[in-house]
Design an enzyme around this catalytic site. Structure first.
Site, PDB file in Angstrom:
ATOM      1  N   HIS A  86      10.003   2.425   9.036  1.00 30.95           N
ATOM      2  CA  HIS A  86       9.714   1.467  10.108  1.00 30.95           C
ATOM      3  C   HIS A  86       8.482   1.971  10.868  1.00 30.95           C
ATOM      4  CE1 HIS A  86      10.642  -1.800  12.810  1.00 30.95           C
ATOM      5  NE2 HIS A  86      10.267  -1.002  13.785  1.00 30.95           N
ATOM      6  N   SER A 100       0.835  -1.208   0.000  1.00 27.40           N
ATOM      7  CA  SER A 100       0.000   0.000   0.000  1.00 27.40           C
ATOM      8  C   SER A 100       0.873   1.262   0.000  1.00 27.40           C
ATOM      9  CB  SER A 100      -0.990   0.009   1.172  1.00 27.40           C
ATOM     10  OG  SER A 100      -0.330   0.119   2.401  1.00 27.40           O
ATOM     11  N   ASN A 101       2.041   1.185   0.637  1.00 32.61           N
ATOM     12  CA  ASN A 101       2.964   2.336   0.566  1.00 32.61           C
ATOM     13  C   ASN A 101       3.516   2.520  -0.835  1.00 32.61           C
ATOM     14  OD1 ASN A 101       3.709   3.835   3.227  1.00 32.61           O
ATOM     15  ND2 ASN A 101       3.426   1.691   3.836  1.00 32.61           N
TER      16      ASN A 101
HETATM   17  C1  GRF Z   1       4.500  -0.601   6.728  1.00 29.66           C
HETATM   18  O1  GRF Z   1       3.867  -0.472   7.964  1.00 29.66           O
HETATM   19  C2  GRF Z   1       5.954  -0.232   6.836  1.00 29.66           C
HETATM   20  O2  GRF Z   1       6.230   0.684   7.827  1.00 29.66           O
HETATM   21  C3  GRF Z   1       6.602  -1.531   7.189  1.00 29.66           C
HETATM   22  O3  GRF Z   1       5.863  -2.503   6.495  1.00 29.66           O
HETATM   23  C4  GRF Z   1       4.541  -2.044   6.273  1.00 29.66           C
HETATM   24  C5  GRF Z   1       4.249  -2.202   4.820  1.00 29.66           C
HETATM   25  O4  GRF Z   1       2.900  -2.005   4.524  1.00 29.66           O
HETATM   26  N1  GRF Z   1       8.028  -1.482   6.941  1.00 29.66           N
HETATM   27  P1  GRF Z   1       2.432  -1.986   2.996  1.00 29.66           P
HETATM   28  O5  GRF Z   1       2.931  -3.276   2.351  1.00 29.66           O
HETATM   29  O6  GRF Z   1       3.043  -0.785   2.359  1.00 29.66           O
HETATM   30  O7  GRF Z   1       0.945  -1.934   3.027  1.00 29.66           O
END
Ligand code: GRF
Length: 189
Positions: free
Chosen positions: A104, A13-14
């Protein structure tokens, strides 16, 4: 034009948020998304977003120069780890000094290190009755979660928060701040 390569292992999602944030920015090119999980949801997202996506396995990552060679072809200005769960090998850190950043989902140095990822982090924050948590965007070195901090943002945790509600708050911070910090590092804003 600045090139970004993203690494992700899970939902992505990021990754999607970062791609959408920069899609109308003519100074930024998302060269590719690299994943160590063949069936990661992030690969479906890349397909929908029309972003170049590549998969590599453990052997290719740790025992060959294959990922390094691929990265060199993209000439990245920044390598962004967005939910990437494997430790970055020495050869990549040496080849891209101060060009690899990670996010993180806690306020490092708290709740960092091996095993501290995803819901494990938010469950530990809840179990310890923390009154705040947040995000840490940091450079990547050879140890998990130990590189220099670039930016931390806090959010409060109340007594009735659950690990799930904490995760939601943290994700909101990630979506708001991660693209902005990337833009600042690349000096495109
Ligand atoms: C996020 O919470 C990031 O901080 C961590 O892993 C998660 C990834 O979430 N390192 P997504 O795959 O981007 O939804």
């Amino acid at each position: 034009m600045k090139n970004i390569v993203l690494f992700a292992s899970g939902s992505g999602s990021n990754v999607e948020n970062i791609v959408r944030y920069f899609q109308d920015n003519s100074k930024i090119n998302i060269s590719a998304v690299l994943s160590n999980k063949k069936d990661a949801k992030v690969l479906d997202r890349c397909n929908n977003l029309k972003i170049n996506a590549l998969y590599f396995n453990r052997n290719a990552f740790y025992a060959t120069e294959c990922v390094l060679d691929i990265l060199k072809t993209f000439d990245p200005d920044l390598i962004v780890l967005a939910g990437f769960l494997w430790k970055i090998p020495e050869n990549l850190i040496a080849a891209f000094p101060d060009k690899i950043v990670n996010i993180h989902p806690a306020l490092l140095p708290k709740y960092g290190g091996k095993g501290m990822y995803g819901n494990n982090v938010h469950e530990a924050v809840r179990a310890n009755n923390e009154t705040e948590t947040g995000i840490t965007i940091h450079y990547v070195n050879e140890n998990y979660d130990e590189g220099a901090v670039i930016r931390q943002v806090k959010t409060s945790v109340s007594a009735d928060d659950t690990p799930e509600s904490i995760a939601r708050k943290v994700h909101e911070l990630e979506y708001e701040y991660f693209p902005k910090v990337i833009a600042q590092l690349l000096e495109v804003e």
